[in-house]
Design a protein around this motif. Structure first.
Motif, short mmCIF file in Angstrom:
data_model
loop_
_atom_site.label_atom_id
_atom_site.label_comp_id
_atom_site.label_asym_id
_atom_site.label_seq_id
_atom_site.Cartn_x
_atom_site.Cartn_y
_atom_site.Cartn_z
N PHE A 49 5.07 -3.48 6.82
CA PHE A 49 5.79 -3.13 5.70
C PHE A 49 5.34 -3.85 4.80
CE2 PHE A 49 9.04 -2.66 9.15
CZ PHE A 49 9.66 -1.45 8.80
N SER A 50 4.73 -3.46 3.39
CA SER A 50 4.16 -4.17 2.39
C SER A 50 4.72 -3.47 1.17
CB SER A 50 2.50 -3.96 2.51
OG SER A 50 2.38 -2.55 2.07
N HIS A 51 4.52 -4.51 0.08
CA HIS A 51 4.76 -3.93 -1.29
C HIS A 51 3.74 -4.26 -2.36
CE1 HIS A 51 5.90 -8.01 -3.28
NE2 HIS A 51 5.58 -8.22 -2.06
N SER A 52 4.10 -3.83 -3.51
CA SER A 52 3.17 -4.06 -4.61
C SER A 52 3.93 -4.85 -5.68
CB SER A 52 2.64 -2.77 -5.11
OG SER A 52 1.91 -2.10 -4.55
N PRO A 53 3.63 -6.07 -6.24
CA PRO A 53 4.26 -6.59 -7.07
C PRO A 53 5.02 -6.02 -8.04
CG PRO A 53 2.08 -7.67 -6.86
CD PRO A 53 2.33 -6.47 -6.03
N ASN A 54 6.50 -6.21 -8.20
CA ASN A 54 7.24 -5.65 -9.17
C ASN A 54 7.65 -4.04 -8.97
OD1 ASN A 54 7.95 -8.04 -10.44
ND2 ASN A 54 5.98 -8.04 -11.55
N LYS A 55 7.19 -3.51 -7.98
CA LYS A 55 7.30 -2.20 -7.60
C LYS A 55 8.79 -2.08 -6.63
CE LYS A 55 4.94 0.88 -9.06
NZ LYS A 55 5.21 1.42 -10.43
N ALA A 56 9.61 -1.18 -6.83
CA ALA A 56 10.81 -0.90 -6.24
C ALA A 56 10.58 -0.30 -4.96
CB ALA A 56 12.06 -0.38 -7.11
N VAL A 57 9.48 -0.51 -4.23
CA VAL A 57 9.26 0.44 -3.03
C VAL A 57 8.59 -0.55 -1.87
CG1 VAL A 57 7.12 1.15 -4.14
CG2 VAL A 57 8.20 2.59 -2.41
N ILE A 58 8.95 -0.13 -0.85
CA ILE A 58 8.13 -0.65 0.18
C ILE A 58 7.29 0.38 1.18
CG2 ILE A 58 8.62 -1.89 2.58
CD1 ILE A 58 11.23 -2.85 1.70
N ALA A 59 5.97 0.09 1.15
CA ALA A 59 5.13 0.78 2.02
C ALA A 59 5.29 0.64 3.48
CB ALA A 59 3.52 0.72 1.59
N TYR A 60 5.40 1.69 4.21
CA TYR A 60 5.75 1.67 5.64
C TYR A 60 4.58 2.41 6.65
CZ TYR A 60 7.68 3.34 10.16
OH TYR A 60 8.04 3.68 11.18
N SER A 61 4.28 1.59 7.69
CA SER A 61 3.39 2.46 8.61
C SER A 61 3.56 1.93 9.99
CB SER A 61 1.73 2.24 8.28
OG SER A 61 1.24 0.86 8.62
N SER A 62 3.23 3.04 10.96
CA SER A 62 3.52 2.40 12.44
C SER A 62 2.43 3.30 13.34
CB SER A 62 4.82 3.00 12.87
OG SER A 62 4.68 3.19 14.00
N LYS A 63 1.71 2.32 14.05
CA LYS A 63 0.92 3.02 14.84
C LYS A 63 1.34 2.57 16.42
CE LYS A 63 -3.49 3.19 12.33
NZ LYS A 63 -4.80 2.88 12.45
N THR A 64 0.95 3.69 17.30
CA THR A 64 1.54 3.24 18.69
C THR A 64 0.38 3.73 19.60
OG1 THR A 64 2.29 5.51 18.96
CG2 THR A 64 3.79 3.83 18.26
N TRP A 65 0.45 2.99 20.95
CA TRP A 65 -0.63 3.22 21.76
C TRP A 65 -0.03 3.40 23.20
CZ3 TRP A 65 -0.87 -0.24 17.67
CH2 TRP A 65 -2.02 -0.11 16.99
N LYS A 66 -0.38 4.04 24.04
CA LYS A 66 0.25 4.19 25.44
C LYS A 66 -0.01 2.65 26.14
CE LYS A 66 -0.29 7.35 29.31
NZ LYS A 66 -0.83 8.69 29.98
N LEU A 67 1.00 2.39 26.74
CA LEU A 67 1.02 0.82 27.09
C LEU A 67 0.04 0.65 28.31
CD1 LEU A 67 2.53 -1.94 26.51
CD2 LEU A 67 4.09 -1.27 28.16
N SER A 68 -0.13 1.64 29.07
CA SER A 68 -1.02 1.48 30.38
C SER A 68 -2.37 1.25 30.09
CB SER A 68 -0.48 2.62 31.43
OG SER A 68 -0.70 3.67 30.82
N SER A 69 -2.76 2.38 29.24
CA SER A 69 -4.23 2.71 28.84
C SER A 69 -4.80 2.23 27.43
CB SER A 69 -4.55 3.99 28.99
OG SER A 69 -3.83 4.57 28.14
#
Ligand code: HEM
Length: 164
Positions: A49-69
């Motif tokens: 979760f990141s933001h730019s100064p004074n902007k009313a928005v939060i940038a969001y990202s998610s990455k996932t990986w198979k736990l076993s491999s």
């Protein structure tokens, strides 16, 4: 020709983002997936979760990986737009091509965000998606439910992450 100004070094958090500023940063953890029509699975995940100064928005990202491999799985990114009145909307684009517009509310004291899809687009099966994020004992826990053309709203994902 006028010089291009450098990025400003300010880190001011916009007042609308302030109640959710506990989210800002990088989170790592694990999750489990299920649905009545599939086999259960486990994954590791990194959320940002990141933001730019004074902007009313939060940038969001998610990455996932198979736990076993460690093989890459689903990823998604978007923008969360909190309002001062406690409502929030989010746009999320998934690596599968599906897009979501989510609307809901947050509780700054409980550190909980609840979202429900107002629009799901470019999806072959998915009709509805809900997402809940909440702080539990210093960890970020979330749950995602979805409804498809054949199945009513049911849990699909559950994850717990620590800020790194
Ligand atoms: C299956 C949607 C997130 C892994 C599915 C299915 C749908 C779906 C529609 C097929 C269900 C069926 O056939 O009845 C979504 C949506 C997501 C999401 C809307 C986000 C809101 C994720 C994430 C992962 C994941 C984050 C991995 C960490 C899987 C797996 C299957 C699956 C492994 C089973 C595939 C198979 O057996 O062919 N998902 N998914 N999904 N999803 Fe997700």
């Amino acid at each position: 020709m006028a010089a291009i100004p450098p990025p400003t070094p300010q880190v001011a958090v916009h007042p609308a983002v302030q109640p959710l500023s506990y989210l800002l940063g990088t989170w790592r953890g694990k999750g489990e997936g299920s649905f009545p029509t599939i086999s259960p699975f486990k994954y590791s995940e990194e959320l940002q979760f990141s933001h730019s100064p004074n902007k009313a928005v939060i940038a969001y990202s998610s990455k996932t990986w198979k736990l076993s491999s460690g093989e890459p799985m689903h990823s998604e990114s978007g923008y969360w737009r909190p309002k001062l009145d406690g409502t929030i909307e989010a746009v999320i684009a998934q690596s599968t091509g599906l897009v979501e517009v989510q609307k809901g509310e947050y509780d700054a004291e409980q550190r909980r965000v609840k979202l429900k899809s107002a629009l799901v687009g470019n999806a072959s099966k998915v009709k509805e998606i809900t997402r809940v994020f909440e702080m539990v004992n210093g960890e970020l826990a979330y749950a995602v439910e979805m409804a498809t053309d054949l199945t009513s709203l049911q849990p699909h994902l559950k994850g717990t992450l620590k800020k790194i």
